[in-house]
Design a protein around this motif. Structure first.
Motif, PDB file in Angstrom:
ATOM      1  N   TYR A  59       1.274  -3.666   8.731  1.00  0.00           N
ATOM      2  CA  TYR A  59       1.228  -4.085   7.334  1.00  0.00           C
ATOM      3  C   TYR A  59       0.283  -5.279   7.185  1.00  0.00           C
ATOM      4  O   TYR A  59       0.321  -6.217   7.988  1.00  0.00           O
ATOM      5  CB  TYR A  59       2.623  -4.440   6.837  1.00  0.00           C
ATOM      6  N   ALA A  60      -0.545  -5.223   6.186  1.00  0.00           N
ATOM      7  CA  ALA A  60      -1.573  -6.242   5.979  1.00  0.00           C
ATOM      8  C   ALA A  60      -0.981  -7.487   5.327  1.00  0.00           C
ATOM      9  O   ALA A  60      -1.234  -7.782   4.159  1.00  0.00           O
ATOM     10  CB  ALA A  60      -2.710  -5.677   5.124  1.00  0.00           C
ATOM     11  N   ASN A  61      -0.191  -8.211   6.099  1.00  0.00           N
ATOM     12  CA  ASN A  61       0.441  -9.417   5.559  1.00  0.00           C
ATOM     13  C   ASN A  61       0.840 -10.324   6.714  1.00  0.00           C
ATOM     14  O   ASN A  61       1.744  -9.991   7.477  1.00  0.00           O
ATOM     15  CB  ASN A  61       1.667  -9.044   4.728  1.00  0.00           C
ATOM     16  N   GLY A  62       0.156 -11.459   6.864  1.00  0.00           N
ATOM     17  CA  GLY A  62       0.517 -12.425   7.889  1.00  0.00           C
ATOM     18  C   GLY A  62      -0.198 -12.196   9.201  1.00  0.00           C
ATOM     19  O   GLY A  62      -0.740 -11.124   9.467  1.00  0.00           O
ATOM     20  N   ASP A  63      -0.189 -13.216  10.050  1.00  0.00           N
ATOM     21  CA  ASP A  63      -0.834 -13.129  11.355  1.00  0.00           C
ATOM     22  C   ASP A  63      -0.071 -12.184  12.273  1.00  0.00           C
ATOM     23  O   ASP A  63       1.139 -11.984  12.120  1.00  0.00           O
ATOM     24  CB  ASP A  63      -0.909 -14.515  12.005  1.00  0.00           C
ATOM     25  N   ILE A  64      -0.770 -11.632  13.238  1.00  0.00           N
ATOM     26  CA  ILE A  64      -0.111 -10.723  14.172  1.00  0.00           C
ATOM     27  C   ILE A  64       0.838 -11.509  15.075  1.00  0.00           C
ATOM     28  O   ILE A  64       0.616 -12.683  15.363  1.00  0.00           O
ATOM     29  CB  ILE A  64      -1.127  -9.932  15.023  1.00  0.00           C
ATOM     30  N   HIS A  65       1.909 -10.852  15.517  1.00  0.00           N
ATOM     31  CA  HIS A  65       2.854 -11.472  16.438  1.00  0.00           C
ATOM     32  C   HIS A  65       2.828 -10.707  17.760  1.00  0.00           C
ATOM     33  O   HIS A  65       2.046  -9.754  17.937  1.00  0.00           O
ATOM     34  CB  HIS A  65       4.253 -11.524  15.838  1.00  0.00           C
ATOM     35  N   ILE A  66       3.672 -11.098  18.684  1.00  0.00           N
ATOM     36  CA  ILE A  66       3.643 -10.532  20.027  1.00  0.00           C
ATOM     37  C   ILE A  66       3.955  -9.039  20.011  1.00  0.00           C
ATOM     38  O   ILE A  66       3.439  -8.271  20.821  1.00  0.00           O
ATOM     39  CB  ILE A  66       4.605 -11.301  20.963  1.00  0.00           C
ATOM     40  N   CYS A  97      -1.615  -1.168   3.164  1.00  0.00           N
ATOM     41  CA  CYS A  97      -2.101  -2.229   2.268  1.00  0.00           C
ATOM     42  C   CYS A  97      -1.379  -2.341   0.933  1.00  0.00           C
ATOM     43  O   CYS A  97      -1.627  -3.290   0.183  1.00  0.00           O
ATOM     44  CB  CYS A  97      -3.598  -2.030   2.006  1.00  0.00           C
ATOM     45  N   HIS A  98      -0.520  -1.373   0.599  1.00  0.00           N
ATOM     46  CA  HIS A  98       0.212  -1.456  -0.666  1.00  0.00           C
ATOM     47  C   HIS A  98       1.615  -1.982  -0.420  1.00  0.00           C
ATOM     48  O   HIS A  98       2.001  -2.263   0.704  1.00  0.00           O
ATOM     49  CB  HIS A  98       0.308  -0.073  -1.327  1.00  0.00           C
ATOM     50  N   GLY A  99       2.389  -2.122  -1.481  1.00  0.00           N
ATOM     51  CA  GLY A  99       3.807  -2.395  -1.307  1.00  0.00           C
ATOM     52  C   GLY A  99       4.281  -3.766  -1.739  1.00  0.00           C
ATOM     53  O   GLY A  99       3.501  -4.666  -2.060  1.00  0.00           O
ATOM     54  N   ALA A 127      -4.838  -8.275   0.330  1.00  0.00           N
ATOM     55  CA  ALA A 127      -4.714  -7.334   1.452  1.00  0.00           C
ATOM     56  C   ALA A 127      -5.990  -7.315   2.281  1.00  0.00           C
ATOM     57  O   ALA A 127      -5.940  -7.270   3.520  1.00  0.00           O
ATOM     58  CB  ALA A 127      -4.388  -5.939   0.922  1.00  0.00           C
ATOM     59  N   GLY A 128      -7.142  -7.359   1.610  1.00  0.00           N
ATOM     60  CA  GLY A 128      -8.404  -7.373   2.342  1.00  0.00           C
ATOM     61  C   GLY A 128      -8.542  -8.585   3.241  1.00  0.00           C
ATOM     62  O   GLY A 128      -9.024  -8.494   4.384  1.00  0.00           O
ATOM     63  N   GLU A 129      -8.106  -9.732   2.744  1.00  0.00           N
ATOM     64  CA  GLU A 129      -8.152 -10.962   3.550  1.00  0.00           C
ATOM     65  C   GLU A 129      -7.247 -10.845   4.774  1.00  0.00           C
ATOM     66  O   GLU A 129      -7.613 -11.266   5.883  1.00  0.00           O
ATOM     67  CB  GLU A 129      -7.707 -12.154   2.699  1.00  0.00           C
ATOM     68  N   GLN A 130      -6.059 -10.286   4.576  1.00  0.00           N
ATOM     69  CA  GLN A 130      -5.114 -10.150   5.682  1.00  0.00           C
ATOM     70  C   GLN A 130      -5.644  -9.193   6.748  1.00  0.00           C
ATOM     71  O   GLN A 130      -5.477  -9.430   7.950  1.00  0.00           O
ATOM     72  CB  GLN A 130      -3.767  -9.658   5.162  1.00  0.00           C
ATOM     73  N   VAL A 131      -6.272  -8.121   6.312  1.00  0.00           N
ATOM     74  CA  VAL A 131      -6.851  -7.163   7.260  1.00  0.00           C
ATOM     75  C   VAL A 131      -7.877  -7.857   8.150  1.00  0.00           C
ATOM     76  O   VAL A 131      -7.879  -7.672   9.376  1.00  0.00           O
ATOM     77  CB  VAL A 131      -7.491  -5.974   6.508  1.00  0.00           C
ATOM     78  N   ASN A 132      -8.742  -8.651   7.550  1.00  0.00           N
ATOM     79  CA  ASN A 132      -9.783  -9.325   8.333  1.00  0.00           C
ATOM     80  C   ASN A 132      -9.188 -10.302   9.338  1.00  0.00           C
ATOM     81  O   ASN A 132      -9.687 -10.432  10.468  1.00  0.00           O
ATOM     82  CB  ASN A 132     -10.757 -10.044   7.398  1.00  0.00           C
ATOM     83  N   ARG A 133      -8.137 -10.985   8.951  1.00  0.00           N
ATOM     84  CA  ARG A 133      -7.500 -11.937   9.879  1.00  0.00           C
ATOM     85  C   ARG A 133      -6.867 -11.205  11.054  1.00  0.00           C
ATOM     86  O   ARG A 133      -7.032 -11.593  12.219  1.00  0.00           O
ATOM     87  CB  ARG A 133      -6.430 -12.749   9.146  1.00  0.00           C
ATOM     88  N   LEU A 154      -5.640   1.232   1.014  1.00  0.00           N
ATOM     89  CA  LEU A 154      -6.150   0.841  -0.302  1.00  0.00           C
ATOM     90  C   LEU A 154      -7.541   1.387  -0.580  1.00  0.00           C
ATOM     91  O   LEU A 154      -8.101   1.173  -1.665  1.00  0.00           O
ATOM     92  CB  LEU A 154      -6.137  -0.682  -0.461  1.00  0.00           C
ATOM     93  N   ALA A 155      -8.144   2.081   0.395  1.00  0.00           N
ATOM     94  CA  ALA A 155      -9.442   2.702   0.154  1.00  0.00           C
ATOM     95  C   ALA A 155      -9.301   3.752  -0.942  1.00  0.00           C
ATOM     96  O   ALA A 155      -8.314   4.504  -0.967  1.00  0.00           O
ATOM     97  CB  ALA A 155      -9.983   3.319   1.430  1.00  0.00           C
TER      98      ALA A 155
END
Length: 932
Positions: A59-66, A97-99, A127-133, A154-155
Motif C-alpha cells: 500500500y502506497a502509504n508510509g515508509d517500508i518496514h522490515i 494506490c486507492h483506499g 500516493a505518487g509521493e509515497q510510491v517514490n519513497r 491509480l494508472a
C-alpha cells in the motif's frame, strides 16, 4: 637463514576481505541502474521458458518496514534463482494506490469536508509521493525489476480495466445489490472487507434477558412441555454481548435438535437449553425445578413479547445456535449479524436497521422509557438499554466480560454489523439454476493450487467454505467507481449497463476515475438521464489489487507477464486478503485461480518472539540495517530464516548473520586469490588430468549445486544457506582448502599439480558465486566482476555452472567419504598429541595407520600423498585386521619453505634449509603427485 616467502605462490586478489557493504552497495545500485541491468537480463533471457511471479502490491502509504523488506527480498531471490536456472523471469513491482488510508491522510493534512474532486486530486498526488519513497528503499535492497515502469492501481489504464473486470463479473451473474449486514467501521464511515477486520480483546456488557411468552401462547407452551397449564409467566432467556442491537430484535433462535427445559424459578418459568441450564441458574442466583422438556423444533413459532417495544417476536429454529456460552437461545437481529441475516431470510424476517452511517440511532427509533435512543451512538445506547431492561425486571444478569471482538485494522477501534444496501459478489448467488456457484468454483481452484508451505491449503480451504458474500462497495471518494446507473423508482440497473460500462472505461482510460465523477449522465443516457441516478460508491480496494491478474498481467504489462502467474507470494495474512480477492475475481471472471502456486511467509518478530512495536523499542528498520551493515546482510538473514513461521530479528541475531557472511566472504576471497594467476582459456585442465582429490572436490561441488537447485526450486532458501555454509566451512575450509594450501603455495606456479588444483577451484568459484547470487546479490556481483574482469558483465546474464562430467563419480564420492572419516580420526589423535605438549602443529608429527581390506586399498592408493590429506609430515600404512591410528612426534629438521618435518631437509648442501620436495619444485622438474 634464507627468506623463502617470495618463492611461494602467495597470490592476491582485488576482492577485499572487508565488504564495507553499507558504503559500497549504493554505488552498485547506481551502476545497475546506469547500465540498465534489468533490461539486459530480460534481453538475454528472451526465448527461454517464462516464469512469472506476480507482485502483490504494497500500500502506497508510509515508509517500508522490515516486513516489506522480507517480502521483496524473497521475491527477488526467487526471480534471480529462476533466471539463473534458465527461465525468463520478469518482475513487475506494483503499488496499491486507492483506499481509505490515503484518504484519511488527506483529511489529516487538509481537514474534512473537502469537495470530492479536490480529495481525489490530493490523494493522487500523495500516493505518487509515497510510491517514490518506497521505491527508493526497495531498490536499495538490491531488488531488480521494472522500477521505471511499475504497475500502479491509480494508472488510468489500470483503473479502466478494473471497471471492465467489474463488468465481466456482473455479466457472469455473481454481482448483486442487496440489503444485508456488513462490517461497518464508524471511523471510516464505510463498509469493510473481511480482510480489513482483525480481532482484538474488548470489554463488553454480557447480559441475560428474559423474553416473556405472549399470554396468548401460554397454553401452547404448557402443552409443548407436557403440562396442563403454566403456574405463572414463562420466559425464553437470551444472552448477548451487544445490548444496543436489541431494538432491532426480530426473533429468538433455538436449535431444532437441542433439548430445552422449562424450569420453575422465583422469577417464573425459564426456558433454557439443558446443557447450560445449571450454569445459567447459578449465574442468576436462582434455585429451580425442571417441570418439562422439549426439543427446539417444538418451540418453533411460539410468540414472545419484545422486552421493551410494543411488538411481538417469534421463536425460530437455526443450526447456528451453539452450546459454547449463553442460554442456548439466541437473540436474532437480521440487520446486525450474518447468521441472524441468513436465518432471517429463511423465515422472511424484516431487516430493520435503526442505526445510521455514523453509528447513531435514527429519529424513528422507538424511545425507551428511561431515555430516547434517537441520536445516541450504539455505545451510548448500551447502558440505556440495560437501565430499561432492569426497570422492567427483565435483566436477569449483567456482567462485564473481555472477549475477542472485530476491530477495524486501520483505526484499531471496534466495528459494528449493520445492514446497508451494498453491492456484493455472491459466494452462492447465481442467475441460472444450473450455474456453478462461485464458492464451488473457488473450492475446486484451491484444490488445483500448489502451496508453499503446505499448510496454507487447509487455511484457504476453510475460508472458502465459510466466507460470506464479498461486499465490494464503499462510500468514499478515493477509489475506482462502481459506474452504474440505477432507476430512481425501481433501483434496477440500466438495461444497457454492459455497453455503458465500456463507454465509462474508455473515458477513465483517458482521464482517470475523475472522468466518472465529473460525468453528466446525459452524455451517456440522453433523455433517459432524468430517470436514473448515477452511483457515487467506489470499489473495495481489495478489488483493485484482486483484479490485477486482468488489469496488469493481461493489461498494462501483458508483455512482461504470462497468465496465469506461476506464483503469488505474500505474508500469511493474505490468505484472507489478496490471495482470496485474487482467487474470487479470477474464478468469477475466468473460472480458475489466477495463480498456479501460493507461497506464504510469516511475520517478523524480535529476538524474544514479540511483535515489533515502537513503544517497546524493538523495531528494526530495514533502512538502518542497509545503512550500517549492508543490504546483503538483510538478504542473508531473510534467506537463512525459515519463513514458514515467524522470522526473528534483533541486533544479536544480525551479529551472527554478519559472522556467517564473513565466513562465506573469506572463502570466496581464498578462491579468487588462488585463481588470480589462472586463465581458464589457457590453463584449465580436463578432469582426467586432475589429482583425484580435485575430482572429488568437483563431485562435492556438483552435489552442492544439485541440492541448492532443488531447494531453490522448492523455495526452501534457509536450506540453501545451510548447504552453502556447510560447504564453505566443512567441505572447503575444514577439508579441501586446508589440504590444498600446501600444493597451491609450494608447487611450481605452472605445474600440473597446481593447475589441477586451480582448475577445480575455478569451477568451484564459478559455481559458488552463482549459487549465492540470488541471496547475496551485491557480493556475488562484486566477486563476478573480479573473476571475469569485465565491467559490462553481470552474473545475472549467466545460468548455473555447467560442471564437467566425471567417470566413476559415485565410487569416487564413496571412497573419499571413507577417507574423510579416517582423516577425522587422525585429526583427533593429532590434537591429543598437541594438547599433551608433544607437538606444536600437525606437521611436526608422523601418523601410522593399520587397516585391511577395502579401507587399506583406499588409503594405499594415495601413496605418499596420504600425508597431505592428514596434514602431517609422514604417514605409514600397514596391513592389519585391527584398525588403528598412532601418532608420534618427529625429530627431524623443519623445511623453512613448506614447514614439513622431513629426513631429507638439508640433504642438498646447496639448500641446507629445504626438503627435497622444495628443492625439486624450485630448481628441478618439480615434485610428482599421486593420482595425477
Amino acid at each position: 637463514m634464507a627468506d623463502y616467502k617470495n618463492t611461494l605462490n602467495l597470490t592476491d586478489t582485488s576482492f577485499p576481505m572487508r565488504g564495507d557493504l553499507a558504503k559500497r552497495e549504493p554505488q552498485w545500485v547506481k551502476d545497475w541502474q546506469d547500465k540498465q541491468l534489468y533490461e539486459k537480463i530480460r534481453k538475454a533471457a528472451q526465448g527461454r521458458p517464462r516464469f512469472v511471479l506476480h507482485d502483490g502490491p504494497p500500500y502506497a502509504n508510509g515508509d517500508i518496514h522490515i516486513g516489506h523488506a522480507v517480502n521483496k527480498i524473497l521475491k527477488d531471490i526467487i526471480v534471480r534463482s529462476k533466471t539463473l536456472a534458465g527461465y525468463d523471469a520478469p518482475y513487475v513491482p506494483g503499488w496499491d494506490c486507492h483506499g481509505l488510508p490515503i484518504e484519511h491522510q488527506i483529511e489529516k493534512l487538509h481537514g474534512k469536508h473537502i469537495p470530492g474532486d479536490k480529495v481525489r486530486e490530493l490523494c493522487r498526488a500523495f500516493a505518487g509521493e509515497q510510491v517514490n519513497r518506497q521505491k527508493k528503499d526497495f531498490i536499495r535492497l538490491g531488488v531488480l525489476g521494472e522500477w521505471d515502469n511499475p504497475y500502479l492501481t491509480l494508472a488510468f489504464k489500470t483503473e479502466a480495466d478494473e471497471i471492465r473486470a467489474l463488468g465481466k463479473i456482473l455479466e457472469k451473474g455473481y454481482l448483486y445489490q442487496g440489503l444485508k449486514p456488513v462490517n461497518w467501521c464508524l471511523d471510516c464511515g464505510s463498509a469493510l472487507a473481511e480482510a480489513e477486520v482483525e480481532y482484538e480483546d474488548k470489554s463488553s456488557h454480557a447480559i441475560d434477558v428474559a423474553f416473556e411468552v405472549h399470554p396468548n401462547h401460554a397454553e401452547k407452551v404448557a402443552k409443548i412441555f407436557g403440562l396442563t397449564h403454566l403456574r405463572g409467566p414463562a420466559f425464553a432467556v437470551i444472552w448477548t454481548t451487544t445490548p444496543w442491537t436489541l431494538p432491532a430484535n426480530e426473533a429468538v433462535s433455538a436449535h431444532p435438535e437441542f433439548i430445552y427445559d422449562l424450569i420453575e424459578t422465583p422469577k417464573g418459568a425459564l426456558i433454557l437449553v439443558r446443557e447450560l441450564a445449571e450454569a445459567c441458574l447459578k449465574r442468576y442466583g436462582f434455585e429451580g425445578q425442571v417441570v418439562g422438556s422439549a426439543n427446539g423444533r417444538a418451540l418453533e413459532h411460539v410468540l414472545l413479547k419484545h422486552p421493551f417495544q410494543d411488538r411481538d417476536v417469534g421463536i425460530i429454529c437455526g443450526t447456528h445456535v451453539t452450546l459454547e456460552a449463553g442460554t442456548g437461545l439466541v437473540h436474532t437481529a437480521p440487520a446486525h449479524g450474518a447468521d441472524d441475516y441468513q436465518i432471517g431470510k429463511v423465515y422472511g424476517l424484516p431487516v430493520s436497521n435503526p442505526v445510521d452511517n455514523d453509528g447513531r440511532f435514527v429519529a424513528s427509533t422507538p424511545a425507551l422509557s428511561v431515555s430516547p435512543l434517537a441520536g445516541k451512538t450504539v455505545w451510548e445506547a448500551n447502558p440505556l438499554v440495560l437501565q430499561e431492561l432492569d426497570a422492567r425486571g427483565l435483566l436477569l444478569k449483567s456482567e462485564k466480560i473481555t472477549h475477542s471482538y472485530p476491530h477495524c485494522w486501520r483505526h484499531k477501534t471496534p466495528i459494528i454489523f449493520r445492514a446497508t444496501t451494498q453491492w456484493f459478489i455472491g459466494m452462492d448467488h447465481k442467475d441460472k439454476e444450473d450455474a456453478a456457484t462461485l464458492r464451488w468454483i473457488a473450492e475446486r481452484a484451491v484444490d488445483e493450487t500448489q502451496f508453499f508451505p503446505a499448510w496454507g491449503r487447509a487455511r484457504l480451504e476453510a475460508m472458502m467454505k465459510t466466507r460470506p458474500d464479498w461486499c465490494v462497495s464503499r462510500q468514499r471518494n478515493w477509489g475506482v467507481p462502481i459506474p452504474f446507473f440505477l432507476h430512481k423508482e425501481t433501483g434496477a440497473l440500466h438495461p444497457r449497463t454492459p455497453e455503458l460500462i465500456e463507454q465509462v472505461a474508455l473515458r477513465v482510460e483517458q482521464a482517470g476515475i475523475e472522468a466518472w465523477f465529473s460525468l453528466d449522465a446525459k452524455e451517456l443516457l440522453g433523455d433517459e438521464a432524468d430517470q436514473y441516478r448515477k452511483m457515487k460508491d467506489t470499489l473495495d480496494v481489495w478489488f483493485d489489487s484482486g483484479v490485477t491478474h486482468l488489469s496488469v498481467m493481461r493489461g498494462s504489462h501483458v508483455d512482461a507477464c504470462a497468465y496465469p502467474a506461476d506464483l503469488y507470494l505474500e505474508g500469511s495474512d493474505q490468505h484472507r486478503g489478496w490471495f482470496q480477492s485474487s482467487l474470487l475475481t479470477g474464478c468469477a471472471i475466468d473460472g480458475r485461480a489466477p495463480y498456479k502456486a501460493l507461497l506464504t511467509h510469516g511475520f517478523v518478530v524480535d529476538g524474544k518472539g514479540r511483535k515489533m512495536s515502537k513503544s517497546m523499542g524493538n523495531v528494526i528498520a530495514p533502512q538502518k540495517v542497509s545503512d550500517t551493515l549492508g543490504a546483503d546482510i538483510l538478504r542473508l538473514w531473510t534467506a537463512a530464516t525459515d519463513y514458514s513461521g515467524e522470522l526473528s530479528i534483533s541486533d544479536e541475531i544480525l551479529k551472527r548473520v554478519v559472522e556467517a557472511y564473513r565466513r562465506i566472504r573469506n572463502t570466496l576471497r581464498f578462491l579468487l586469490a588462488n585463481t588470480s594467476d589462472f586463465d581458464a582459456t589457457k590453463d584449465l585442465l580436463p578432469p582426467a588430468q586432475w589429482l583425484e582429490i580435485d575430482r572429488y572436490a568437483l563431485a562435492m561441488t556438483r552435489e552442492l549445486q544439485a541440492q541448492c537447485e532443488t531447494e531453490y526450486g522448492k523455495y526452501e532458501f534457509h536450506r540453501v544457506v545451510q548447504a552453502l555454509q556447510t560447504y564453505c566451512s566443512e567441505d572447503l575450509g575444514g577439508f579441501y582448502l586446508d589440504i590444498l594450501k600446501d600444493r597451491l603455495y609450494t608447487t611450481a606456479a605452472g605445474s600440473a599439480a597446481r593447475r589441477s588444483a586451480q582448475s577445480a577451484l575455478w569451477h568451484i568459484a564459478q559455481t559458488l558465486v552463482k549459487l549465492m547470487a540470488p541471496i547475496l546479490s551485491f557480493t556475488a556481483e562484486e566477486a563476478w566482476a573480479t573473476m571475469s574482469g569485465k565491467t559490462d558483465d553481470s552474473i545475472m546474464l549467466h545460468t548455473w555452472q555447467a560442471l564437467p562430467a566425471l567417470d566413476g563419480e559415485a565410487a569416487l564420492i564413496e571412497k573419499w567419504n571413507a577417507i574423510r572419516a579416517t582423516r577425522a580420526e587422525v585429526t583427533r589423535a593429532l590434537e591429543e598429541l598437541r594438547i599433551a605438549g608433544k607437538i606444536g602443529s600437525s606437521l611436526q608429527a608422523e601418523v601410522t595407520l593399520q587397516a585391511d581390506g577395502e579401507k587399506y586399498a583406499q588409503l594405499a592408493s594415495l601413496g605418499d600423498d596420504l600425508r597431505f590429506v592428514f596434514i602431517c609430515s609422514k604417514t605409514t600404512l600397514v596391513r592389519g585386521a585391527e584398525e588403528k591410528v598412532d601418532c608420534a612426534p618427529l625429530t627431524h629438521a623443519k623445511c623453512e619453505r613448506c614447514w614439513h618435518v622431513r629426513e631429507d631437509v638439508g640433504a642438498n648442501p646447496a639448500h641446507p634449509d629445504l626438503c627435497g620436495r622444495c628443492v625439486s619444485n624450485l630448481h628441478g622438474e618439480g615434485e610428482a603427485r599421486a593420482c595425477a
